[in-house]
Design a protein around this motif. Sequence first.
Motif, PDB file in Angstrom:
ATOM      1  N   HIS A 164      59.466  41.870  -5.164  1.00  0.00           N
ATOM      2  CA  HIS A 164      58.572  41.006  -5.948  1.00  0.00           C
ATOM      3  C   HIS A 164      58.176  39.796  -5.105  1.00  0.00           C
ATOM      4  CE1 HIS A 164      59.498  43.399  -9.475  1.00  0.00           C
ATOM      5  NE2 HIS A 164      60.783  43.255  -9.212  1.00  0.00           N
ATOM      6  N   THR A 165      56.883  39.562  -5.007  1.00  0.00           N
ATOM      7  CA  THR A 165      56.369  38.443  -4.227  1.00  0.00           C
ATOM      8  C   THR A 165      56.374  37.171  -5.061  1.00  0.00           C
ATOM      9  OG1 THR A 165      54.089  38.903  -4.919  1.00  0.00           O
ATOM     10  CG2 THR A 165      54.909  40.042  -2.948  1.00  0.00           C
ATOM     11  N   ARG A 166      56.113  36.056  -4.388  1.00  0.00           N
ATOM     12  CA  ARG A 166      56.049  34.789  -5.099  1.00  0.00           C
ATOM     13  C   ARG A 166      54.916  34.799  -6.127  1.00  0.00           C
ATOM     14  NH1 ARG A 166      57.859  29.825  -3.582  1.00  0.00           N
ATOM     15  NH2 ARG A 166      58.161  30.544  -1.450  1.00  0.00           N
ATOM     16  N   GLU A 167      53.785  35.415  -5.783  1.00  0.00           N
ATOM     17  CA  GLU A 167      52.662  35.472  -6.717  1.00  0.00           C
ATOM     18  C   GLU A 167      53.021  36.251  -7.975  1.00  0.00           C
ATOM     19  OE1 GLU A 167      52.531  36.104  -3.510  1.00  0.00           O
ATOM     20  OE2 GLU A 167      51.447  34.290  -2.857  1.00  0.00           O
ATOM     21  N   HIS A 168      53.800  37.340  -7.800  1.00  0.00           N
ATOM     22  CA  HIS A 168      54.192  38.116  -8.965  1.00  0.00           C
ATOM     23  C   HIS A 168      55.168  37.333  -9.843  1.00  0.00           C
ATOM     24  CE1 HIS A 168      56.579  41.479 -10.966  1.00  0.00           C
ATOM     25  NE2 HIS A 168      55.353  41.569 -11.470  1.00  0.00           N
ATOM     26  N   LEU A 169      56.065  36.583  -9.224  1.00  0.00           N
ATOM     27  CA  LEU A 169      56.991  35.764  -9.999  1.00  0.00           C
ATOM     28  C   LEU A 169      56.249  34.701 -10.790  1.00  0.00           C
ATOM     29  CD1 LEU A 169      59.987  35.234  -7.520  1.00  0.00           C
ATOM     30  CD2 LEU A 169      59.647  37.035  -9.213  1.00  0.00           C
ATOM     31  N   ASP A 170      55.241  34.088 -10.181  1.00  0.00           N
ATOM     32  CA  ASP A 170      54.462  33.083 -10.896  1.00  0.00           C
ATOM     33  C   ASP A 170      53.706  33.706 -12.070  1.00  0.00           C
ATOM     34  OD1 ASP A 170      55.356  31.199  -9.125  1.00  0.00           O
ATOM     35  OD2 ASP A 170      53.567  31.280  -7.834  1.00  0.00           O
ATOM     36  N   ALA A 171      53.245  34.944 -11.892  1.00  0.00           N
ATOM     37  CA  ALA A 171      52.526  35.611 -12.977  1.00  0.00           C
ATOM     38  C   ALA A 171      53.467  35.935 -14.136  1.00  0.00           C
ATOM     39  CB  ALA A 171      51.870  36.882 -12.448  1.00  0.00           C
ATOM     40  N   VAL A 172      54.680  36.376 -13.829  1.00  0.00           N
ATOM     41  CA  VAL A 172      55.656  36.659 -14.886  1.00  0.00           C
ATOM     42  C   VAL A 172      56.021  35.381 -15.624  1.00  0.00           C
ATOM     43  CG1 VAL A 172      58.015  37.427 -15.331  1.00  0.00           C
ATOM     44  CG2 VAL A 172      56.561  38.707 -13.750  1.00  0.00           C
ATOM     45  N   ALA A 173      56.218  34.286 -14.894  1.00  0.00           N
ATOM     46  CA  ALA A 173      56.545  33.015 -15.537  1.00  0.00           C
ATOM     47  C   ALA A 173      55.401  32.555 -16.435  1.00  0.00           C
ATOM     48  CB  ALA A 173      56.856  31.964 -14.467  1.00  0.00           C
ATOM     49  N   ALA A 174      54.168  32.712 -15.975  1.00  0.00           N
ATOM     50  CA  ALA A 174      53.021  32.315 -16.799  1.00  0.00           C
ATOM     51  C   ALA A 174      52.940  33.149 -18.072  1.00  0.00           C
ATOM     52  CB  ALA A 174      51.734  32.453 -15.984  1.00  0.00           C
ATOM     53  N   GLN A 175      53.252  34.433 -17.989  1.00  0.00           N
ATOM     54  CA  GLN A 175      53.213  35.286 -19.182  1.00  0.00           C
ATOM     55  C   GLN A 175      54.293  34.878 -20.180  1.00  0.00           C
ATOM     56  OE1 GLN A 175      53.351  39.448 -18.316  1.00  0.00           O
ATOM     57  NE2 GLN A 175      52.698  40.051 -20.347  1.00  0.00           N
ATOM     58  N   LEU A 176      55.495  34.553 -19.684  1.00  0.00           N
ATOM     59  CA  LEU A 176      56.553  34.097 -20.584  1.00  0.00           C
ATOM     60  C   LEU A 176      56.209  32.743 -21.206  1.00  0.00           C
ATOM     61  CD1 LEU A 176      60.024  34.944 -18.994  1.00  0.00           C
ATOM     62  CD2 LEU A 176      59.014  35.858 -21.071  1.00  0.00           C
ATOM     63  N   ASN A 177      55.616  31.846 -20.423  1.00  0.00           N
ATOM     64  CA  ASN A 177      55.272  30.534 -20.950  1.00  0.00           C
ATOM     65  C   ASN A 177      54.116  30.602 -21.939  1.00  0.00           C
ATOM     66  OD1 ASN A 177      57.246  29.230 -19.403  1.00  0.00           O
ATOM     67  ND2 ASN A 177      55.885  29.071 -17.625  1.00  0.00           N
ATOM     68  N   GLY A 178      53.382  31.692 -21.947  1.00  0.00           N
ATOM     69  CA  GLY A 178      52.315  31.872 -22.923  1.00  0.00           C
ATOM     70  C   GLY A 178      52.721  32.719 -24.112  1.00  0.00           C
ATOM     71  N   ARG A 179      53.994  33.062 -24.228  1.00  0.00           N
ATOM     72  CA  ARG A 179      54.479  33.885 -25.342  1.00  0.00           C
ATOM     73  C   ARG A 179      54.973  32.978 -26.467  1.00  0.00           C
ATOM     74  NH1 ARG A 179      59.309  38.145 -24.326  1.00  0.00           N
ATOM     75  NH2 ARG A 179      57.691  39.013 -22.941  1.00  0.00           N
ATOM     76  N   PRO A 180      54.482  33.134 -27.706  1.00  0.00           N
ATOM     77  CA  PRO A 180      54.982  32.323 -28.827  1.00  0.00           C
ATOM     78  C   PRO A 180      56.483  32.560 -29.031  1.00  0.00           C
ATOM     79  CG  PRO A 180      52.945  33.430 -29.423  1.00  0.00           C
ATOM     80  CD  PRO A 180      53.381  34.020 -28.124  1.00  0.00           C
ATOM     81  N   ARG A 181      57.191  31.452 -29.317  1.00  0.00           N
ATOM     82  CA  ARG A 181      58.631  31.527 -29.480  1.00  0.00           C
ATOM     83  C   ARG A 181      59.022  31.056 -30.878  1.00  0.00           C
ATOM     84  NH1 ARG A 181      61.136  31.438 -24.409  1.00  0.00           N
ATOM     85  NH2 ARG A 181      63.056  31.760 -25.604  1.00  0.00           N
ATOM     86  N   LYS A 182      59.894  31.808 -31.514  1.00  0.00           N
ATOM     87  CA  LYS A 182      60.328  31.457 -32.863  1.00  0.00           C
ATOM     88  C   LYS A 182      61.039  30.115 -32.892  1.00  0.00           C
ATOM     89  CE  LYS A 182      63.129  33.246 -36.699  1.00  0.00           C
ATOM     90  NZ  LYS A 182      63.977  34.376 -37.181  1.00  0.00           N
ATOM     91  N   THR A 183      61.861  29.842 -31.863  1.00  0.00           N
ATOM     92  CA  THR A 183      62.606  28.591 -31.831  1.00  0.00           C
ATOM     93  C   THR A 183      61.699  27.372 -31.685  1.00  0.00           C
ATOM     94  OG1 THR A 183      64.462  27.486 -30.740  1.00  0.00           O
ATOM     95  CG2 THR A 183      62.915  28.632 -29.316  1.00  0.00           C
ATOM     96  N   LEU A 184      60.440  27.592 -31.272  1.00  0.00           N
ATOM     97  CA  LEU A 184      59.473  26.506 -31.126  1.00  0.00           C
ATOM     98  C   LEU A 184      58.484  26.478 -32.280  1.00  0.00           C
ATOM     99  CD1 LEU A 184      58.663  26.844 -27.297  1.00  0.00           C
ATOM    100  CD2 LEU A 184      60.303  25.303 -28.394  1.00  0.00           C
ATOM    101  N   GLY A 185      58.813  27.141 -33.379  1.00  0.00           N
ATOM    102  CA  GLY A 185      57.878  27.209 -34.501  1.00  0.00           C
ATOM    103  C   GLY A 185      56.657  28.046 -34.173  1.00  0.00           C
ATOM    104  N   TRP A 186      56.869  29.067 -33.364  1.00  0.00           N
ATOM    105  CA  TRP A 186      55.838  30.011 -32.924  1.00  0.00           C
ATOM    106  C   TRP A 186      54.783  29.359 -32.043  1.00  0.00           C
ATOM    107  CZ3 TRP A 186      57.790  34.492 -33.269  1.00  0.00           C
ATOM    108  CH2 TRP A 186      58.586  34.843 -34.351  1.00  0.00           C
TER     109      TRP A 186
END
Length: 404
Positions: free
Chosen positions: A369-391
């Motif tokens: 996994h390259t650095r670019e792929h890691l940044d893309a995975v992090a961006a996808q997780l940071n854009g996912r609604p989270r129940k603990t944050l009130g969605w």
Amino acid sequence: MDFKIRDRSVVQGRRPLSEERRLYLQLMQQGVSNREACRIVGINEKTGRRWRNGRAPSGGNVGASPITAVAPSSVPSRYLCEADRIHIADRVREKATIRAIAAELGRGPSTVSREIHRNRHPENRQYRPFAAQARADGRRPRPKPRKISLNPELRDAVQAGLDELWSPERICQALRAQFPNRPEMHVVHETVYQALYLQGRGELRRELAGALRTGRARRKPQRQDQQRRPRFAEPMAMISERPAEAEDRAVPGHWEGDLIIGKDSGSTIGTLVERATRYVMLVHLPDGRGAEAVRDALQETVQRLPAHLKRSLTWDQGSEMGRHHEFTVATDVPVYFCDPASPWQRGSNENTNGLLRQYFPKGTDLSVHTREHLDAVAAQLNGRPRKTLGWETPAERLHKLLAA
């Protein structure tokens, strides 16, 4: 009375008499005569007298103690008593299972199993309760004589080996090779160490301790806290010293970090999670997880953050953080360490690592996994609604906190 009298007209073979013995004792305590009690129970009067008065050993007959009513102790004993062994013997004759006997006595199955195998007759392999009690009483006295002190030939052989500067383990192996058919000449090396260190003993000469490689005449304790070496060269700041604002997640900038490991522990990805917003940053570690590589990669990742988002970092006590002091000097971010075996103290990071396994399954090579792929995975997780944050998404929550 719900007791069923045994029919003596029918030959039933040997049968345990524990229930008859209990009822006989109960009748005697009520004042019933021996003859009447034996008639009710269905036993011979001679048997009743033997139960009540005991029997002295004579000829080939084994002696027996009189049966007595013993009040149950309020505190369970650590050791089996004579009544327990009588119960075990009766149930063994009834071919009850070990687990059933243990449940009736309130003991562990291994306790009953060891008792039967350890104290039964060595020849006919039958379990006799009074003989078992005698064997147990004979083994109980302490201190016991040591094997080396009881055997002068063995003691001289061990002393000869120590005179040649042999280690205790080498001496024990030489004895087994020299006397293969004499188990009385076989010892383990711990026995030799105890003979040297626990003088008292007169088993081996104290000056022979100088033949040991360490040269110590006294055993060194290994489990004292003050003698343990520190985990890292630089002192650690523990999680109990972390600011209170990090605990209530009210102020952003406090991070939790960890590593996720790939196939055969050959590849690694670092993870950073912000406690207040669950914002994720992935650390590219192409050079492995050594202390220097992790220090440099964390410095490069943290330097991209604004100053008010660099308040603290919480990590476990893994060896990859051996250069934590240099990281703090370079980034001005203090590092706090969790207590040993306490992953819940980094709960947000542990939860995020579980989410990341959807992208980086266990047992796979993470070095692809390259650095670019890691940044893309992090961006996808940071854009996912989270129940603990009130969605809300971590990115939205971080933006709100920064704007406020």
